[in-house]
Design a protein around this motif. Sequence first.
Motif, PDB file in Angstrom:
ATOM      1  N   CYS A   1      18.085 -17.134 -28.941  1.00 36.53           N
ATOM      2  CA  CYS A   1      18.764 -16.224 -28.007  1.00 36.53           C
ATOM      3  C   CYS A   1      17.962 -14.951 -27.741  1.00 36.53           C
ATOM      4  CB  CYS A   1      20.186 -15.898 -28.453  1.00 36.53           C
ATOM      5  SG  CYS A   1      21.271 -17.330 -28.409  1.00 36.53           S
ATOM      6  N   GLN A   2      16.678 -14.960 -28.073  1.00 35.03           N
ATOM      7  CA  GLN A   2      15.787 -13.849 -27.732  1.00 35.03           C
ATOM      8  C   GLN A   2      15.394 -13.920 -26.260  1.00 35.03           C
ATOM      9  OE1 GLN A   2      13.184 -11.555 -29.172  1.00 35.03           O
ATOM     10  NE2 GLN A   2      14.691 -11.117 -30.771  1.00 35.03           N
ATOM     11  N   VAL A   3      15.270 -12.746 -25.636  1.00 33.61           N
ATOM     12  CA  VAL A   3      14.716 -12.697 -24.287  1.00 33.61           C
ATOM     13  C   VAL A   3      13.205 -12.919 -24.383  1.00 33.61           C
ATOM     14  CG1 VAL A   3      14.345 -11.265 -22.244  1.00 33.61           C
ATOM     15  CG2 VAL A   3      16.503 -11.094 -23.516  1.00 33.61           C
ATOM     16  N   VAL A   4      12.695 -13.957 -23.706  1.00 35.86           N
ATOM     17  CA  VAL A   4      11.256 -14.222 -23.755  1.00 35.86           C
ATOM     18  C   VAL A   4      10.551 -13.780 -22.476  1.00 35.86           C
ATOM     19  CG1 VAL A   4      11.416 -16.090 -25.444  1.00 35.86           C
ATOM     20  CG2 VAL A   4      11.609 -16.631 -22.992  1.00 35.86           C
ATOM     21  N   GLY A   5      11.332 -13.569 -21.413  1.00 33.61           N
ATOM     22  CA  GLY A   5      10.726 -13.146 -20.163  1.00 33.61           C
ATOM     23  C   GLY A   5      11.783 -12.823 -19.127  1.00 33.61           C
ATOM     24  N   PHE A   6      11.315 -12.517 -17.922  1.00 32.59           N
ATOM     25  CA  PHE A   6      12.223 -12.218 -16.808  1.00 32.59           C
ATOM     26  C   PHE A   6      11.724 -12.900 -15.545  1.00 32.59           C
ATOM     27  CE2 PHE A   6      12.842  -8.706 -19.716  1.00 32.59           C
ATOM     28  CZ  PHE A   6      14.215  -8.484 -19.657  1.00 32.59           C
ATOM     29  N   GLU A   7      12.676 -13.234 -14.662  1.00 29.96           N
ATOM     30  CA  GLU A   7      12.299 -13.678 -13.319  1.00 29.96           C
ATOM     31  C   GLU A   7      12.651 -12.576 -12.333  1.00 29.96           C
ATOM     32  OE1 GLU A   7      14.216 -17.251 -11.807  1.00 29.96           O
ATOM     33  OE2 GLU A   7      13.118 -17.128  -9.909  1.00 29.96           O
ATOM     34  N   THR A   8      11.677 -12.223 -11.513  1.00 30.36           N
ATOM     35  CA  THR A   8      11.911 -11.247 -10.446  1.00 30.36           C
ATOM     36  C   THR A   8      12.667 -11.908  -9.301  1.00 30.36           C
ATOM     37  OG1 THR A   8       9.838 -10.088 -10.927  1.00 30.36           O
ATOM     38  CG2 THR A   8      10.782  -9.766  -8.749  1.00 30.36           C
ATOM     39  N   LEU A   9      13.740 -11.257  -8.838  1.00 34.31           N
ATOM     40  CA  LEU A   9      14.499 -11.771  -7.690  1.00 34.31           C
ATOM     41  C   LEU A   9      14.677 -10.645  -6.680  1.00 34.31           C
ATOM     42  CD1 LEU A   9      16.919 -13.797  -9.914  1.00 34.31           C
ATOM     43  CD2 LEU A   9      15.399 -14.824  -8.198  1.00 34.31           C
ATOM     44  N   VAL A  10      14.337 -10.931  -5.439  1.00 35.09           N
ATOM     45  CA  VAL A  10      14.336  -9.871  -4.418  1.00 35.09           C
ATOM     46  C   VAL A  10      15.728  -9.710  -3.807  1.00 35.09           C
ATOM     47  CG1 VAL A  10      13.642 -11.409  -2.519  1.00 35.09           C
ATOM     48  CG2 VAL A  10      13.078  -8.964  -2.397  1.00 35.09           C
ATOM     49  N   ARG A  11      16.043  -8.483  -3.428  1.00 30.56           N
ATOM     50  CA  ARG A  11      17.315  -8.160  -2.772  1.00 30.56           C
ATOM     51  C   ARG A  11      17.038  -7.391  -1.489  1.00 30.56           C
ATOM     52  NH1 ARG A  11      18.520 -11.665  -5.363  1.00 30.56           N
ATOM     53  NH2 ARG A  11      19.839 -11.811  -7.197  1.00 30.56           N
ATOM     54  N   TRP A  12      17.834  -7.685  -0.461  1.00 31.85           N
ATOM     55  CA  TRP A  12      17.705  -6.956   0.802  1.00 31.85           C
ATOM     56  C   TRP A  12      19.024  -6.274   1.136  1.00 31.85           C
ATOM     57  CZ3 TRP A  12      17.579  -9.339   6.395  1.00 31.85           C
ATOM     58  CH2 TRP A  12      17.336  -8.309   7.331  1.00 31.85           C
ATOM     59  N   LYS A  13      18.982  -4.962   1.258  1.00 32.22           N
ATOM     60  CA  LYS A  13      20.154  -4.217   1.695  1.00 32.22           C
ATOM     61  C   LYS A  13      19.974  -3.887   3.168  1.00 32.22           C
ATOM     62  CE  LYS A  13      23.347  -0.794  -0.167  1.00 32.22           C
ATOM     63  NZ  LYS A  13      24.218  -1.794  -0.780  1.00 32.22           N
ATOM     64  N   HIS A  14      20.684  -4.659   3.999  1.00 34.12           N
ATOM     65  CA  HIS A  14      20.619  -4.439   5.442  1.00 34.12           C
ATOM     66  C   HIS A  14      21.386  -3.149   5.766  1.00 34.12           C
ATOM     67  CE1 HIS A  14      21.546  -5.016   9.703  1.00 34.12           C
ATOM     68  NE2 HIS A  14      20.539  -5.868   9.753  1.00 34.12           N
ATOM     69  N   PRO A  15      20.811  -2.302   6.683  1.00 33.24           N
ATOM     70  CA  PRO A  15      21.432  -1.000   6.950  1.00 33.24           C
ATOM     71  C   PRO A  15      22.925  -1.086   7.322  1.00 33.24           C
ATOM     72  CG  PRO A  15      19.624  -1.466   8.493  1.00 33.24           C
ATOM     73  CD  PRO A  15      19.555  -2.475   7.398  1.00 33.24           C
ATOM     74  N   ASP A  16      23.334  -2.070   8.147  1.00 33.71           N
ATOM     75  CA  ASP A  16      24.782  -2.125   8.408  1.00 33.71           C
ATOM     76  C   ASP A  16      25.472  -3.414   7.969  1.00 33.71           C
ATOM     77  OD1 ASP A  16      23.451  -1.338  11.411  1.00 33.71           O
ATOM     78  OD2 ASP A  16      23.949  -3.439  11.017  1.00 33.71           O
ATOM     79  N   GLN A  17      24.714  -4.433   7.595  1.00 41.15           N
ATOM     80  CA  GLN A  17      25.378  -5.656   7.116  1.00 41.15           C
ATOM     81  C   GLN A  17      25.433  -5.751   5.591  1.00 41.15           C
ATOM     82  OE1 GLN A  17      24.571  -9.363   9.276  1.00 41.15           O
ATOM     83  NE2 GLN A  17      23.531  -8.184  10.846  1.00 41.15           N
ATOM     84  N   GLY A  18      24.837  -4.757   4.919  1.00 42.11           N
ATOM     85  CA  GLY A  18      24.906  -4.746   3.457  1.00 42.11           C
ATOM     86  C   GLY A  18      23.991  -5.784   2.824  1.00 42.11           C
ATOM     87  N   ASP A  19      24.331  -6.212   1.623  1.00 48.04           N
ATOM     88  CA  ASP A  19      23.470  -7.136   0.882  1.00 48.04           C
ATOM     89  C   ASP A  19      23.434  -8.507   1.546  1.00 48.04           C
ATOM     90  OD1 ASP A  19      22.787  -5.326  -1.102  1.00 48.04           O
ATOM     91  OD2 ASP A  19      24.637  -5.734  -2.220  1.00 48.04           O
ATOM     92  N   ILE A  20      22.228  -9.004   1.758  1.00 47.82           N
ATOM     93  CA  ILE A  20      22.056 -10.327   2.346  1.00 47.82           C
ATOM     94  C   ILE A  20      21.320 -11.198   1.334  1.00 47.82           C
ATOM     95  CG2 ILE A  20      20.971 -11.583   4.250  1.00 47.82           C
ATOM     96  CD1 ILE A  20      21.564  -9.171   5.957  1.00 47.82           C
ATOM     97  N   SER A  21      21.837 -12.392   1.138  1.00 52.62           N
ATOM     98  CA  SER A  21      21.280 -13.278   0.110  1.00 52.62           C
ATOM     99  C   SER A  21      19.860 -13.728   0.445  1.00 52.62           C
ATOM    100  CB  SER A  21      22.180 -14.512  -0.033  1.00 52.62           C
ATOM    101  OG  SER A  21      21.492 -15.523  -0.736  1.00 52.62           O
ATOM    102  N   PRO A  22      19.005 -13.792  -0.576  1.00 50.00           N
ATOM    103  CA  PRO A  22      17.653 -14.332  -0.329  1.00 50.00           C
ATOM    104  C   PRO A  22      17.691 -15.787   0.142  1.00 50.00           C
ATOM    105  CG  PRO A  22      18.000 -13.917  -2.684  1.00 50.00           C
ATOM    106  CD  PRO A  22      19.163 -13.338  -1.958  1.00 50.00           C
TER     107      PRO A  22
END
Length: 299
Positions: free
Chosen positions: A58-79
């Motif tokens: 149960c040790q953390v061995v690494g991370f995956e980077t995941l990108v997020r886009w915050k649209h100015p008026d539509q808010g968070d949009i899924s990758p």
Amino acid sequence: DIAMYGAKARGNGEYQIYDEGLHQKTMSLLRLETDLRGAVDRDEFSLRYQPIVSLASCQVVGFETLVRWKHPDQGDISPEIFIPIAERNGVILPLGHWILDQSCVRMKAWLDQMPEGRDIFINVNISGKQLMQPDFIPRFREVLRQSGLPGISLKVEMTESVLIENVDDMAAILNQIRELGVRIAIDDFGTGYSSLSYLHKFPIDVLKIDRTFTARLEKGQKLEKDLVPIIISIARNMSMEVVAEGIETPEQLRILRDYGCEYGQGFLFAKPMSASDAFGLISGDAQLPDFCSEDAGSA
Ligand code: C2E
Ligand code: MG
Ligand code: MG
Ligand code: MG
């Protein structure tokens, strides 16, 4: 164009073929397409990091980077929505470069502050379009050099379909990536191709079992139940590591452990998080929920 088509359809009485929902959807996709251009410059993207965990400790061995886009008026949009659009309109090139660069800089900062004896890696998703750029490798080398991150601390994730489309070119590119010390993971493994023979053609270090397999593990669906141990044994035979994606329940974790799966990722452990929360896990200031101690998970 689309708007005129709608009007015409109304005019000739075939109103029923005019689908307001579809029209709206098409318009908003076109809108996103336009808005994506420039979103990098407008600083609308951010990165989250999801822990990859050793299922035994149960040790953390690494991370995956995941990108997020915050649209100015539509808010968070899924990758899941904007990455395919970015691949079509070319925005994935500057965006992908930014993601790789930021990930390397972040990981280097983590390495520099890492407690003694601790070691982690970072996984970055790379799209096929990026890989096919003639200057991908020199730019990659430059990102590593400028960030000071050793290649060994980095893994790139790509899907099977990207490799299959262009076997010879991809084999050459993957070998050059390996020469940078960077390791290679196949993302969403099992969803793309029935033929496994292609695996031998590429220098692959990690198979990430797609989360659809993990999700069906405990529902008694025979095919998936049988396939997961097969994937794990293929990986072992080829000296690859295995990461199960999308672990959401203690029961899925238990089954995967029984199968001998080494690593996993999923909401059971943690959702994608900010860089500072991620560093909390590395430094020991924060902990994941405990599924590893004596009586954990026996409920
Ligand atoms: P992926 O690379 O397979 O990433 C895993 C996705 O599964 C992530 O979704 C993650 O949030 C989600 N996930 C993780 N654990 C669980 C779980 O336990 N249950 C469920 N239901 N989902 C879980 P996300 O962040 O929405 O990304 C979706 C896809 O978008 C990614 O799939 C990847 O194909 C693409 N993507 C995301 N970030 C990047 C990026 O930086 N570059 C590129 N080229 N593609 C990206
Ligand atoms: Mg991935
Ligand atoms: Mg995946
Ligand atoms: Mg995926």
